[in-house]
Design a protein around this motif. Structure first.
Motif, PDB file in Angstrom:
ATOM      1  N   GLU A  42     -11.162  -3.781   1.418  1.00  0.00           N
ATOM      2  CA  GLU A  42     -10.401  -2.926   0.510  1.00  0.00           C
ATOM      3  C   GLU A  42     -10.483  -1.458   0.918  1.00  0.00           C
ATOM      4  OE1 GLU A  42     -12.373  -5.323  -0.379  1.00  0.00           O
ATOM      5  OE2 GLU A  42     -11.203  -6.695  -1.614  1.00  0.00           O
ATOM      6  N   MET A  45      -4.991  -9.195   3.092  1.00  0.00           N
ATOM      7  CA  MET A  45      -4.451  -8.186   2.194  1.00  0.00           C
ATOM      8  C   MET A  45      -2.992  -8.415   1.823  1.00  0.00           C
ATOM      9  SD  MET A  45      -7.058  -6.397   1.568  1.00  0.00           S
ATOM     10  CE  MET A  45      -6.620  -4.815   0.869  1.00  0.00           C
ATOM     11  N   ARG A  84      -7.588 -11.790  -1.176  1.00  0.00           N
ATOM     12  CA  ARG A  84      -7.855 -10.377  -1.429  1.00  0.00           C
ATOM     13  C   ARG A  84      -6.571  -9.570  -1.617  1.00  0.00           C
ATOM     14  NH1 ARG A  84     -13.188  -9.020   0.878  1.00  0.00           N
ATOM     15  NH2 ARG A  84     -14.003 -10.832   1.967  1.00  0.00           N
ATOM     16  N   HIS A  85      -5.464 -10.240  -1.806  1.00  0.00           N
ATOM     17  CA  HIS A  85      -4.180  -9.560  -1.886  1.00  0.00           C
ATOM     18  C   HIS A  85      -4.166  -8.582  -3.056  1.00  0.00           C
ATOM     19  CE1 HIS A  85       0.489  -9.864  -2.385  1.00  0.00           C
ATOM     20  NE2 HIS A  85       0.105  -8.682  -1.958  1.00  0.00           N
ATOM     21  N   HIS A 105      -7.733   0.356   3.156  1.00  0.00           N
ATOM     22  CA  HIS A 105      -6.408   0.588   2.588  1.00  0.00           C
ATOM     23  C   HIS A 105      -5.797   1.915   3.032  1.00  0.00           C
ATOM     24  CE1 HIS A 105      -4.105   1.977  -1.200  1.00  0.00           C
ATOM     25  NE2 HIS A 105      -3.294   1.214  -0.513  1.00  0.00           N
TER      26      HIS A 105
END
Length: 439
Positions: free
Chosen positions: A388, A425, A430-431, A391
Motif C-alpha cells: 500500500e 493492487m 489488496r485492491h 501507491h
C-alpha cells in the motif's frame, strides 16, 4: 565471492543478434496442434466444434462474442477440448486437433473471394472471419457482462516493421521480403481509415530504402538498435505526444498498433488468398551461431519447432518464449505456440547468490527505467509487504520491459515483484486503488 564481485561489475551489454539467416524456413504440419481459446483480458473464443469432428485447414473452430474467429491450422480430427498451459502461463481452454493426413484445401478455397475496396464493413467482417486479428491489437475483446462498449474513432495507426526485442527478426524480414504486400497493406489501411494518421516504424539502417518504398502511404519512423528506444509504450508516446496508461488498451484511446506480419495477413485475407493460419518466429540465443526464423502452423508445440531445426530441449537450461527482456521461461517443450514471435534459448543458466539478494541502493534500476519510477524504493516496499505504501510512487506506470532486472548487479527479481504488486493492487485481495493511483 563471485556473487559479491557481480555487485560491482560494469553495466552488462543488452542481448542482440550478431548474425542471422535471412531465409524464413517453412515447417511441415505437426502431428498435432493445440489451439488456446482464452487470452485473459483480451479475447475469449467459444468452440464451434466438438470432440470427434473432422475439420479442414482454415475451418472456424472458435468464435468470440464480437465475431472474431480462431481457425484450424491443420486438417484432422478434434481429439479433445480440454485445458492447456499457454506460453503466457495461462491455463486456457483449448482445442486439440490430430493430423490425420487429410488433404488440406487450397488457400484460395478457404475464403469467398476478394472483398471490394469500398466496403469497410465487409473488410472488417473478413478480417475477423480470417482470424487475422491478434487478440491484443484490434477490436475483439470478450465483453461477457453487459453491453459491448462503443470504441472511439481511430485517430492513429502505427505499423511496426521492427520488434521490441532486439533478438526477434520476424518483422524486419517480412518488411524486406514482402515489401510490395506491405505497401499494399498501408494503402488499404489508408482507404479503410482515411482520417487516421499512419506511421511505419523501420530499423535505422533501412530508412532510405523504406522512404522509396512506403513514403507515399505512411510516415516513416526509424527505431534504434538499442532496446530502450524500441519499447512499444515509449515509442507510442513519442509518436502521438501523450502517454497511454499501461493497463489501457491502445484501441480504447483511438489507436491501433499492428505488426507488419498482421498487415501482410490482412492483405491476403482481403484478397481472398488465405486466412491467418501460420506464424513467423525467430529462434535465437547466446549459444546459437546465427538466429533462425521459421513459419509454423498456429498451435504447434515448442518441441515440433525445435526438432524441425535439429534442436532438443535437453540442450538448453531455459527456453524463453518471447525474448530475453520480456519473454517467459517455459517448463515444458509441449507448450503450444500461437501469437508469439520469438524463442530465446539459454544454454547456461545461473542463480542469484541469495534467494533474494540484498538491494545495495546503487540506483541502476531507477536510472535505466524508461517510465522514470523509483524502482529500487518500490521493490524494497514490496519485499517487506508494504504494498500500500507504493501507491504514491506509481508502480502501475511500469512497462515490465525488464531493463531494471537486466542491469541489477544483485540479480534481484525486480520485474516479478512489480508485476505482483500491480496485480494485487488492481485485481487482487489488496485492491484498494485504481488505474493511475486514484483512490
Amino acid at each position: 565471492m563471485q556473487g559479491l564481485l557481480k555487485l560491482f561489475s560494469s553495466k552488462p551489454v543488452l542481448p542482440a543478434v550478431p548474425d542471422y539467416d535471412p531465409v524464413i524456413r517453412q515447417l511441415d504440419d505437426p502431428e498435432q496442434v493445440t489451439i488456446p481459446l482464452d487470452y485473459p483480458g483480451h479475447i475469449h473464443y467459444l468452440p464451434t466444434v466438438k470432440v470427434g469432428d473432422r475439420v479442414r485447414r482454415g475451418q472456424v473452430i472458435g468464435r468470440s462474442r464480437l465475431g472474431n474467429c480462431t481457425l484450424a491450422s491443420i486438417s484432422g480430427t478434434v481429439r479433445d477440448i480440454t485445458t492447456a498451459w499457454t506460453a503466457q502461463s495461462v491455463h486456457s481452454p483449448a482445442i486439440v486437433i490430430d493430423n490425420d493426413g487429410t488433404t488440406a484445401p487450397p488457400p484460395e478455397e478457404m475464403l469467398d473471394g476478394p472483398v471490394p475496396l469500398g466496403d469497410p464493413l465487409g473488410a472488417l467482417a473478413r478480417i475477423r472471419e480470417a482470424g487475422v486479428n491478434p487478440p491484443w491489437r484490434l477490436s475483439g475483446r470478450d465483453y461477457t457482462d453487459g453491453t459491448i462498449a462503443n470504441l472511439p474513432r481511430i485517430e492513429a495507426v502505427i505499423v511496426t516493421g521492427i520488434q521490441e526485442e532486439p533478438t526477434i527478426l520476424t518483422s524486419q524480414l517480412l518488411l524486406e521480403q514482402r515489401a510490395d504486400t506491405v505497401a499494399e497493406g498501408l494503402r488499404r489501411t489508408r482507404l479503410l481509415l482515411p482520417d487516421a494518421r499512419l506511421w511505419l516504424t523501420v530499423p535505422e539502417q533501412l530508412f532510405a530504402w523504406a522512404e522509396t518504398r512506403f513514403a507515399e502511404h505512411a510516415e516513416i519512423v526509424t527505431v534504434p538498435d538499442k532496446y530502450g528506444g524500441r519499447i512499444e509504450r515509449e515509442l507510442v508516446a513519442r509518436l502521438i505526444g501523450r502517454r497511454i496508461p499501461n493497463r489501457h488498451s491502445f484501441i480504447s484511446h483511438g489507436l491501433i498498433v499492428q505488426d507488419v506480419e498482421y498487415l501482410v495477413a490482412m492483405v491476403e485475407a482481403l484478397d481472398g488468398k488465405s486466412p491467418f493460419l501460420q506464424k513467423c518466429l525467430t529462434i535465437s540465443g547466446p549459444s546459437l551461431d546465427q538466429a533462425i526464423t521459421v513459419r509454423f502452423p498456429l498451435g504447434s508445440s515448442m518441441r515440433h519447432i525445435l526438432h524441425s531445426q535439429g534442436f532438443n530441449i535437453e540442450q538448453f537450461t531455459r527456453p524463453v518464449v518471447g525474448g530475453p527482456m520480456k519473454g517467459g521461461a517455459q517448463y515444458s517443450d509441449l507448450t503450444p505456440i500461437t501469437y508469439n514471435s520469438g524463442l530465446y534459448l539459454v544454454a547456461e543458466d545461473f542463480s542469484p547468490f541469495d534467494p533474494i539478494a540484498p538491494c545495495i541502493f546503487c540506483g541502476r534500476c531507477t536510472r535505466v527505467c524508461p517510465a522514470r519510477i523509483q524502482v529500487h524504493l518500490i521493490n524494497r516496499m514490496i519485499e517487506f509487504d508494504q504494498i500500500e505504501s507504493t501507491h504514491h510512487l506509481h508502480p502501475e506506470a511500469c512497462h515490465e520491459c525488464g531493463l531494471c532486472a537486466y542491469v541489477c548487479p544483485a540479480e534481484r527479481p525486480i520485474v516479478q515483484l512489480l508485476h505482483f504488486c500491480n496485480h494485487e493492487m488492481t485485481i487482487g485481495e489488496r485492491h484498494v486503488w485504481s488505474e493511475g493511483g486514484q483512490q
